[in-house]
Design a protein around this motif. Structure first.
Motif, PDB file in Angstrom:
ATOM      1  N   HIS A 123       0.208  15.925  -0.130  1.00 28.68           N
ATOM      2  CA  HIS A 123      -0.672  16.507   0.879  1.00 28.68           C
ATOM      3  C   HIS A 123      -1.046  17.944   0.551  1.00 28.68           C
ATOM      4  O   HIS A 123      -2.176  18.376   0.805  1.00 28.68           O
ATOM      5  N   MET A 124      -0.144  18.690  -0.013  1.00 27.43           N
ATOM      6  CA  MET A 124      -0.414  20.093  -0.275  1.00 27.43           C
ATOM      7  C   MET A 124      -1.557  20.266  -1.273  1.00 27.43           C
ATOM      8  O   MET A 124      -2.360  21.218  -1.168  1.00 27.43           O
ATOM      9  N   ASP A 125      -1.669  19.361  -2.228  1.00 31.50           N
ATOM     10  CA  ASP A 125      -2.729  19.467  -3.224  1.00 31.50           C
ATOM     11  C   ASP A 125      -4.103  19.369  -2.568  1.00 31.50           C
ATOM     12  O   ASP A 125      -4.968  20.229  -2.753  1.00 31.50           O
ATOM     13  N   GLY A 126      -4.324  18.318  -1.793  1.00 32.87           N
ATOM     14  CA  GLY A 126      -5.610  18.163  -1.121  1.00 32.87           C
ATOM     15  C   GLY A 126      -5.837  19.225  -0.059  1.00 32.87           C
ATOM     16  O   GLY A 126      -6.960  19.717   0.113  1.00 32.87           O
ATOM     17  N   PHE A 127      -4.767  19.581   0.649  1.00 35.07           N
ATOM     18  CA  PHE A 127      -4.839  20.599   1.699  1.00 35.07           C
ATOM     19  C   PHE A 127      -5.288  21.940   1.122  1.00 35.07           C
ATOM     20  O   PHE A 127      -6.168  22.618   1.665  1.00 35.07           O
ATOM     21  N   GLN A 128      -4.692  22.310  -0.003  1.00 30.70           N
ATOM     22  CA  GLN A 128      -5.029  23.594  -0.625  1.00 30.70           C
ATOM     23  C   GLN A 128      -6.448  23.573  -1.192  1.00 30.70           C
ATOM     24  O   GLN A 128      -7.183  24.571  -1.090  1.00 30.70           O
ATOM     25  N   ARG A 129      -6.844  22.449  -1.789  1.00 30.89           N
ATOM     26  CA  ARG A 129      -8.206  22.331  -2.299  1.00 30.89           C
ATOM     27  C   ARG A 129      -9.219  22.532  -1.168  1.00 30.89           C
ATOM     28  O   ARG A 129     -10.239  23.209  -1.329  1.00 30.89           O
ATOM     29  N   HIS A 130      -8.908  21.926  -0.032  1.00 31.91           N
ATOM     30  CA  HIS A 130      -9.823  22.023   1.104  1.00 31.91           C
ATOM     31  C   HIS A 130      -9.994  23.475   1.544  1.00 31.91           C
ATOM     32  O   HIS A 130     -11.127  23.974   1.659  1.00 31.91           O
ATOM     33  N   PHE A 131      -8.898  24.152   1.783  1.00 31.99           N
ATOM     34  CA  PHE A 131      -9.004  25.507   2.320  1.00 31.99           C
ATOM     35  C   PHE A 131      -9.418  26.533   1.264  1.00 31.99           C
ATOM     36  O   PHE A 131     -10.017  27.558   1.610  1.00 31.99           O
TER      37      PHE A 131
END
Length: 698
Positions: free
Chosen positions: A284-292
């Motif tokens: 989740h952190m990978d996609g979460f960080q990409r988003h923000f």
């Protein structure tokens, strides 16, 4: 100026080619599309054959490949929305999908059917309201983004410079985009909502504009697209910009909405509210960080307003979101959780001020974009509020409208439209425009994502929650349930086809549309329609009798012998050891109630006076003037109520003639395993009814 597309076009059609003629002043360009080779070339007007069939069009949406071959999609009808800094904004109203092929004889029956289905998908997307365009202005960028561009950017074509997140026909224009010389024929189209109003406060006129831009990345419908993808694109991502134009000065305030940026799903399963599931194995952190990371680059600081419930099925998502923000530990991101439903329960929507007060200082810090009449940037917006609920529709739109009003208050005061101490809420004429525009924005976003109008728009339009609004929310929720479970699969496939997420391969040996459907998905819609219809009729019929003061119960024949005891038991009928009870509200003055069953009929008539004339039924009970006691159930216990009027109970099919005045108060019916109970109320001094074959006939 290079950053324009042709506004006036004519389409000339021959069996071999499409000729798109530019009719703007001073141009001789003609776009030629070969219907056989699909080659696209630029020519001049003299090459148009006189034998061609000619029709006006208002833009090329693009081309798409289906089973039968390529299709050209053109805009055939448009509506003027308004003028935006001397640029005209249009809404595309109607389209035409034209086949390159002159015949379909090369297709098999299965291919013909598949092609018909794919065409229906394209037409479905085009039928959903919300496509906007301008031939001279870039609608895909905010005022602030456009102010921070280079001269080279300004000279690019509209297609080249457009924010690709919001170009919904980007896939359809892929052939034209590959040839810069034909870019003036390529029209970028925005999907979302735009409204423009000329307003006046204190005798000062200004333009107020609201634009919502729906992202074409991770696009789809409510339960089929949630969370984020591997690139960090969030489902149902919408950028909303509010713009004010006064005396040459321009101000804007931008907000965003998007699904909770985790890997989670909520697939329809016939339940009213499917359980949201968080992916337990994804990073989740990978996609979460990409988003923000992308959000911060584009917008700056992020103030997250999470409006989901903090209990029940939504609680794990709220907790996971808060945990991810804490783990990321990015100073550019702030997180606020506000349980909308808990705080505003019992229609206490005034409690939304709690959230507004909580974020007031942050909003002042983020500020807004303002450029004066000389083109000088006075202030920049330093970040955005990123609001979300589960759907990012109803709760989200309410909060966004309140935040936008607060920003507009500050902007109008700074521009000198509002006097010191004046409140925007006190300007009745503008408030009506403002509230209706935001409610229309909510409906547009909801129809595009959930298939129905938004919920809670009564508050957005009027500033308060109403009973009628609750009823309309219930209706829209029911329609959403049906669409989410039985038609959203088609809608999702349509969007994927339109955006190029799925490509048709005519050489595919097995039809992708031939997957058999589960029988329960075919039968349940029919059952639901019938059940819902019966429910509505029951509510309508029973509602008019709800004010009547007394309870009466009607019995089946197996307990007739108990009537002589002076009490009336509550057992309606017995079948296989099961009992059923019918309670009907009646007046003391008079009533006529009947129970229709497959095997027999029981009729109870209570009258103020007079005798009942002989009829074909069997008189089972004829008490004296003594009061009759009717038993009924209250909280699981049997209680008795006196009914001080003479009564007659009859059994069997009969023609009933009322010889005393009846005062009809209502009617209704219900279903039970032993038959259909019917009670009626009529205004007639003398009325006859025939009861036979399970029907009550006038």
């Amino acid at each position: 100026m290079a950053a324009t597309t042709y506004e006036r076009l004519k389409l000339h059609i021959t069996p071999e080619k499409f000729y798109v003629e530019a009719c703007d002043d001073g141009t001789d360009d003609v776009l030629i599309i070969d219907r056989v080779s699909t080659e696209v070339t630029l020519s001049v007007k003299k090459d148009i054959p006189p034998s061609a069939v000619t029709r006006p069009i208002f833009g090329i949406l693009g081309t798409i490949h289906l089973v039968a071959g390529n299709y050209l999609i053109v805009i055939t009808k448009k509506k003027k929305i308004g003028e935006f800094f001397n640029h005209v904004i249009w809404k595309a109203i109607d389209f035409d999908v034209l086949s390159y092929k002159k015949t379909m004889l090369h297709l098999t029956d299965i291919q013909l059917q598949d092609n018909k289905t794919f065409l229906a998908m394209i037409n479905h997307v085009l039928s959903v309201d919300g496509f906007y365009f301008s031939t001279t202005y870039d609608l895909t960028h905010t005022l602030q983004r456009l102010s921070n561009t280079s001269p080279e950017f300004q000279e690019m074509s509209l297609l080249e410079r457009a924010d690709q997140r919001f170009v919904w026909n980007g896939h359809l224009l892929r052939e034209l985009s590959a040839q810069p010389e034909v870019h003036r024929f390529a029209l970028p189209v925005l999907y979302g909502f735009i409204t423009m109003h000329s307003c006046s406060i204190n005798g000062k006129y200004f333009d107020w504009i609201l634009i919502s831009r729906r992202s074409c990345f991770r696009a789809g419908v409510r339960y089929y697209v949630r969370g984020i993808d591997s690139e960090g694109h969030a489902a149902n991502f919408v950028e909303t910009e509010q713009i004010v134009h006064y005396n040459g000065s321009r101000a804007s305030f931008v907000q965003t909405r998007g699904s909770i940026p985790l890997y989670w799903s909520q697939r329809p399963n016939l339940k009213y509210k499917p359980l949201p599931l968080i992916n337990k194995v994804a990073n989740h952190m990978d996609g979460f960080q990409r988003h923000f990371d992308s959000q911060i680059i584009i917008y700056g600081k992020q103030v997250i307003i999470n409006l989901v419930n903090q209990k029940g099925s939504e609680k794990p998502l709220e907790q996971a979101f808060a945990t991810m923000v804490s783990s990321l530990a990015n100073g550019m991101i702030r997180y606020i959780a506000f349980d909308f439903h808990k705080e505003c329960k019992n229609m206490r929507w005034d409690r939304l001020s709690i959230l507004l007060d909580q974020v007031a200082e942050m909003q002042d810090e983020l500020s807004y974009f303002l450029v004066d009449s000389d083109g000088k940037v006075v202030t920049n917006q330093e970040g955005v509020f990123r609001s979300n609920c589960m759907d990012c529709l109803d709760r989200t739109n309410v909060i966004q409208s309140l935040l936008a009003r607060r920003s507009l208050q500050a902007q109008l005061q700074r521009l000198g439209v509002l006097h010191v101490g004046q409140k925007l809420e006190e300007q009745d004429e503008f408030e009506k425009i403002y509230k209706n525009a935001w409610a229309d924005n909510a409906n547009a976003c909801a129809k595009q994502y959930a298939g129905t109008g938004a919920l809670k728009t009564d508050f957005t339009r009027t500033g308060k929650r109403t009973q009628l609004g609750l009823i309309m929310d219930g209706w829209n929720s029911l329609i959403r349930y049906y669409k989410n479970n039985f038609s959203d699969g088609f809608r999702q496939d349509s969007i994927d086809l339109f955006l190029g997420n799925y490509s048709v391969d005519e050489l595919e040996s097995h039809s992708p549309l031939s997957v058999p459907r589960d029988l329960k998905f075919l039968a349940l819609p029919i059952i639901m329609v019938v059940a819902f219809s019966m429910c509505i009729i029951c509510l309508l019929m029973a509602g008019s009798a709800a004010a009547l003061p007394h309870d009466i119960c009607i019995l089946g024949p197996r307990v007739m012998e108990q009537l002589h005891t002076g009490t009336l038991p509550v057992i309606l009928a017995e079948r296989k050891g099961r009992s059923f009870c019918l309670k009907v509200k009646v007046t003391i003055s008079s009533v006529h109630i009947s129970l229709v069953k497959a095997s027999h009929m029981a009729i109870l008539e209570v009258m103020e006076g007079g005798e009942c004339s002989p009829w074909g039924g069997t008189v089972c009970w004829h008490p004296t003037q003594a009061p009759v006691f009717f038993s009924h159930w209250v909280n699981g216990k049997s209680q008795q109520r006196a009914f001080p009027t003479p009564s007659v109970l009859l059994c069997g099919a009969a023609t009933v003639t009322h010889q005393a005045p009846l005062h009809l108060r209502g009617f209704g019916f219900l279903f039970c395993p032993v038959g259909l109970g019917v009670f009626t109320a009529e205004n007639s001094s003398s009325r006859s009814r025939v009861l036979q074959d399970g029907l009550a006939l006038p």
